[in-house]
Design a protein around this motif. Structure first.
Motif, short mmCIF file in Angstrom:
data_model
loop_
_atom_site.label_atom_id
_atom_site.label_comp_id
_atom_site.label_asym_id
_atom_site.label_seq_id
_atom_site.Cartn_x
_atom_site.Cartn_y
_atom_site.Cartn_z
N THR A 135 -4.15 31.71 -2.99
CA THR A 135 -3.37 32.40 -4.03
C THR A 135 -4.29 33.37 -4.76
O THR A 135 -5.45 33.05 -5.03
CB THR A 135 -2.77 31.41 -5.04
N GLU A 137 -4.18 35.92 -8.25
CA GLU A 137 -3.42 36.19 -9.47
C GLU A 137 -4.10 37.29 -10.29
O GLU A 137 -5.32 37.27 -10.48
CB GLU A 137 -3.30 34.93 -10.33
N SER A 180 4.40 42.71 -7.10
CA SER A 180 5.08 41.78 -8.00
C SER A 180 5.76 42.56 -9.11
O SER A 180 5.24 43.58 -9.57
CB SER A 180 4.05 40.78 -8.58
N THR A 195 1.31 37.34 -9.24
CA THR A 195 0.77 36.93 -7.94
C THR A 195 0.63 38.15 -7.03
O THR A 195 1.59 38.88 -6.80
CB THR A 195 1.70 35.90 -7.28
N SER A 197 -1.30 37.92 -3.87
CA SER A 197 -2.03 37.35 -2.72
C SER A 197 -2.01 38.28 -1.52
O SER A 197 -3.01 38.40 -0.79
CB SER A 197 -1.42 36.00 -2.34
#
Length: 408
Positions: A135, A137, A180, A195, A197
């Motif tokens: 992940t 962020e 996002s 997020t 990723s």
């Protein structure tokens, strides 16, 4: 006759003792500086500095490093990383819940552009290609709006994060890719997390594609924020240039570096631990700092049965306090004691150890030793530290603390 015997004894003693010339002969093999003993080793002992250097090198390998990171000056760790460390680890760095983190590594990066605009760039050169990105962020701190809500009709704005693209490489007219997007209250203040990723994974595959991120804020009416003075006061994010380090834009990566816990069932637990040969100058079993944590104090006089004893690893004594943020050291513990026949339940013996103990006690086979006192439960620890680029990393290391001991 007595005088003759005394003289004879003196002569024998003088003959057995090497002469001063013999002792001082620089070419004698027993001399520490003789060519056959070039390292100055006496009686076959190793140079303490060489032992210390080799031990520290081996300890770095345990922590997955070739050299200790070089940190210049006093740096502050992001509060997010400090809070995360305190969530996953106790005061000694031991993992509270091994299932809390999805991977075993968390990395934080500050924005390198330090621009007043909503454009951000992060240098990921310290991330190994072997690490799996779980992940990623983007953390942005939303500052309090400078205009009163009573004078405008906007209560929410749409915040979108885009990956900046190289139009030549992608052979496309699009210069950015949406990662996002969501609504953010205008009146709120604090951290907003997005997020991203997908972008970070593409950067790891091709580092030249890392052209940064671009954040666009729009009102619900569709107009982009930034078109007029009042709009910029309506919603703002802290920048690396005009705000305190604690509010700087930050990229946080949750990764797995591929290391796996080695089960006690599948490895030779009688092997020496990686820390067994470390100098006692920075590993101690009698430090006053760990006296409180000794759960099985050694009895005075006579051998003790298999028990857990303290073994404190002091990072300050090693010289690592400059780059390790937490903990300052940790209690690795070690197992010591005998496993006498018959093995009681408190010795946590395996069935195999019980049988081996019986064979040894009855002398049924030559060469069968008594069971050994070894760790039968191991815990992981967490390190919070600065890497070579002075980013803050939280890494979890398996099988670092002997949780309990038993006869095996």
């Amino acid at each position: 006759m007595l005088l003759v015997m005394l003289l004879g004894a003196l002569l024998c003693s003088a003959a057995a003792r090497p002469s001063p010339r013999h002792r001082e002969n620089p070419r004698h093999p027993e001399n520490p500086h003789h060519p056959e003993n070039p390292h100055g080793e006496e009686n076959g002992t190793e140079d303490p500095e060489e032992v210390r250097s080799a031990a520290i090198k081996r300890l770095l390998e345990v922590f997955g490093m070739e050299d200790p990171p070089s940190v210049h000056g006093h740096k502050e760790a992001p509060q997010y990383m400090l809070d995360l460390y305190n969530t996953v680890a106790d005061v000694d760095g031991v993992t509270k819940d091994p299932n809390f983190l999805e991977g075993n590594t968390v990395r934080s990066f500050f924005d390198k552009l330090r621009s007043e605009q909503v454009e951000f760039s992060f240098n990921l050169s310290t991330v190994s290609r072997d690490e799996k990105i779980l992940t990623a962020e983007l953390h942005l701190f939303k500052v309090r709006p400078q205009v009163s809500l009573t004078f405008n009709r906007h209560h929410f704005c749409q915040v979108s994060v885009y990956q900046v693209l190289d139009t030549i490489k992608t052979n496309s007219s699009q210069d950015k890719k949406l990662l996002s997007s969501r609504l953010v209250p205008v009146h709120s203040t604090g951290w907003e997390v997005f997020t991203i990723s997908q972008a970070v994974r593409s950067w790891m595959m091709d580092e030249d594609s890392n052209l940064g991120l671009h954040v666009v804020v729009r009102t619900l009416g569709g107009g982009p924020i930034g078109g007029g003075p009042i709009d910029t006061k309506l919603m703002r994010f802290a920048s690396g240039r005009n705000h305190h380090q604690s509010k700087q834009p930050m990229l946080v990566l949750f990764t797995d570096d591929g290391r796996r816990s080695t089960s006690l069932k599948s490895r030779d637990i009688f092997d020496n631990a990686a820390t067994s040969n470390l100098p006692q100058s920075f590993m101690s079993g009698s430090s006053s700092r760990i006296a409180r944590s000794v759960d099985f104090p050694e009895e005075e006089g006579g051998p003790t049965t298999c028990q857990r004893h303290p073994l404190y690893v002091d990072f300050e004594e090693i010289g690592w306090s400059g780059w390790i943020i937490s903990p300052r050291g940790y209690n690795a513990y070690h197992c010591r004691g005998s496993c006498p026949f018959p093995l009681g339940q408190n010795m946590r013996a395996t069935n195999h150890a019980t049988v081996q103990s019986i064979i040894n006690a009855l002398k049924l086979l030559r060469g069968v030793e008594a069971p050994c006192c070894v760790p039968d439960k191991l815990f992981s620890i967490n390190l919070l530290y600065f890497d070579d680029d002075e980013n803050v990393v939280l890494k979890q290391y398996n099988d670092m603390v002997a949780g309990s001991c038993g006869c095996h």
